[in-house]
Design an enzyme around this catalytic site. Sequence first.
Site, PDB file in Angstrom:
ATOM      1  N   CYS A 166       0.807  -1.225   0.000  1.00  0.00           N
ATOM      2  CA  CYS A 166       0.000   0.000   0.000  1.00  0.00           C
ATOM      3  C   CYS A 166       0.838   1.271   0.000  1.00  0.00           C
ATOM      4  O   CYS A 166       0.286   2.373  -0.126  1.00  0.00           O
ATOM      5  CB  CYS A 166      -0.938  -0.011   1.202  1.00  0.00           C
ATOM      6  SG  CYS A 166      -1.981  -1.490   1.227  1.00  0.00           S
ATOM      7  N   GLU A 317      -0.962   4.798  14.284  1.00  0.00           N
ATOM      8  CA  GLU A 317      -0.637   6.018  13.530  1.00  0.00           C
ATOM      9  C   GLU A 317      -0.875   7.266  14.385  1.00  0.00           C
ATOM     10  O   GLU A 317      -0.092   8.221  14.338  1.00  0.00           O
ATOM     11  CB  GLU A 317      -1.453   6.088  12.244  1.00  0.00           C
ATOM     12  CG  GLU A 317      -1.009   7.230  11.331  1.00  0.00           C
ATOM     13  CD  GLU A 317      -1.638   7.176   9.954  1.00  0.00           C
ATOM     14  OE1 GLU A 317      -1.209   7.942   9.078  1.00  0.00           O
ATOM     15  OE2 GLU A 317      -2.577   6.361   9.750  1.00  0.00           O
ATOM     16  N   LYS A 338      -9.707   7.807   3.036  1.00  0.00           N
ATOM     17  CA  LYS A 338     -10.157   6.427   2.793  1.00  0.00           C
ATOM     18  C   LYS A 338     -11.560   6.194   3.319  1.00  0.00           C
ATOM     19  O   LYS A 338     -12.222   5.227   2.922  1.00  0.00           O
ATOM     20  CB  LYS A 338      -9.187   5.433   3.426  1.00  0.00           C
ATOM     21  CG  LYS A 338      -7.839   5.321   2.741  1.00  0.00           C
ATOM     22  CD  LYS A 338      -6.993   4.236   3.370  1.00  0.00           C
ATOM     23  CE  LYS A 338      -5.613   4.136   2.736  1.00  0.00           C
ATOM     24  NZ  LYS A 338      -4.744   5.283   3.082  1.00  0.00           N
ATOM     25  N   HIS A 343      -9.829   1.891   0.277  1.00  0.00           N
ATOM     26  CA  HIS A 343      -8.371   1.717   0.227  1.00  0.00           C
ATOM     27  C   HIS A 343      -7.979   1.225  -1.164  1.00  0.00           C
ATOM     28  O   HIS A 343      -8.274   0.083  -1.530  1.00  0.00           O
ATOM     29  CB  HIS A 343      -7.960   0.722   1.303  1.00  0.00           C
ATOM     30  CG  HIS A 343      -6.485   0.642   1.518  1.00  0.00           C
ATOM     31  ND1 HIS A 343      -5.559   1.280   0.720  1.00  0.00           N
ATOM     32  CD2 HIS A 343      -5.750  -0.005   2.470  1.00  0.00           C
ATOM     33  CE1 HIS A 343      -4.350   1.025   1.151  1.00  0.00           C
ATOM     34  NE2 HIS A 343      -4.437   0.251   2.225  1.00  0.00           N
ATOM     35  N   PHE A 406       1.755  -3.704   3.801  1.00  0.00           N
ATOM     36  CA  PHE A 406       2.130  -5.025   4.294  1.00  0.00           C
ATOM     37  C   PHE A 406       3.619  -5.242   4.046  1.00  0.00           C
ATOM     38  O   PHE A 406       4.156  -4.881   3.001  1.00  0.00           O
ATOM     39  CB  PHE A 406       1.344  -6.118   3.565  1.00  0.00           C
ATOM     40  CG  PHE A 406      -0.098  -6.245   3.975  1.00  0.00           C
ATOM     41  CD1 PHE A 406      -0.634  -5.477   4.998  1.00  0.00           C
ATOM     42  CD2 PHE A 406      -0.928  -7.154   3.333  1.00  0.00           C
ATOM     43  CE1 PHE A 406      -1.961  -5.602   5.375  1.00  0.00           C
ATOM     44  CE2 PHE A 406      -2.264  -7.293   3.698  1.00  0.00           C
ATOM     45  CZ  PHE A 406      -2.784  -6.514   4.717  1.00  0.00           C
TER      46      PHE A 406
END
Length: 420
Positions: A166, A317, A338, A343, A406
């Site tokens: 991502c 985050e 998002k 996403h 990931f």
Amino acid sequence: MELKRVVVTGLGALTPLGNDVATTWDAAVNGKSGAAPITHFDAYKFKTQFACEVKGFNAADHFDRKFVRQLDLYAQYAMVAARQAVRDANLDSEDINKNRVGVIIAAGIGGLHTFEEEAGYYAMHEDLGPKYNPFFIPKMIADIASGHVSMEYGYHGPNFGVVSACASSTNALIDAYNLIRLGKADAIVAGGAEAAIYPAGVGGFNSMRALSTRNDSPETASRPFSKSRDGFVMGEGSAVLVLEELEHAKARGAKIYAEVVGGGLSADAYHLTATHPEGLGAKLVMENALEDAGMKPEDIDYINVHGTSTPVGDISEVKAIKEVFGDHAYKLNISSTKSMTGHLLGATGALEALFCVKSVQDDIVPPTINHDPEDKDEEIDYNLNFTFDKAQKRTVNAALSNTFGFGGHNASLIVKKYTE
């Protein structure tokens, strides 16, 4: 060596909110959701039956029938967005030195639909021996969108794809930024594309319990920073930016949207799919971006967060933002677009960078939608301004975009208002 300045001179977008930049941006500012029941395949047997799909897209409107057979949907999306960006920047004019123009278009997965079709065909006809479409490999591979765009315009500069889950298209923008400021290119068409809303994509993420299963209310399923969040909503589409060396842009009279001033990279080195619970990689990547830009935390006005609406990721985050920005964190605007777009996987970073560019240009911060004030997570500090529900007007001199993938891949990009 004096590094060159890099500006944004073209924008293109094909997203769940609209099939061009203006429509996409207007929908984002007005807090519209792009989520709806899946139409790409019959999803009634899947745990998740909705997604943020591109709407009203017909390949025949953009490509001839023979060429469509050579293009996976993700590459179609990329080419349409790239055409918009190139046209917007007037980068296809005759006086452009195309040996100095590159293309870097990322994908986290690439031609998943093509792979699924070909694998399925073989499984059903294995008694006939291996019979594959001759376009199978070049349709599927994740770098091919860059190749198609370069061939369409005759751009001979740096040309490749980027794959970092991502974070992919943020990495593509950072690579473009670095190549231009080092003098390796005058301009680069950079961004990302993804089209993975097919059985293998939805089923694969479902098996990881990564997706929201709020099938009764798709438009409210992506709810970053709310306690009831239950996973991300898959999106698809493409966003492409033209990055250009400042003097080159000025010499040809190009319009300048914003300046790219910093890029940060880091790794969580923690887990295959989960972010570090204390946000260590996220903290480091934002610090690296600020250092690269020569900026202080208080110079940032807006952060477009990764904010996927997952239980662990949103918390980590927020922790990282508070660590990096200290007291200034409470003066920032923060939002997760998002919540509206879903996403877009490998394309998400480019789209969110585009939103940052538009925020800097228009002095407005798009919202985080779907938050219920009663739906509070005790691990999230709601004294931070998450720009819930409605866009907010404010001066946005500089904006930072976060993307985490990931494998622990982290990338952050900073854009600011262009001044002489």
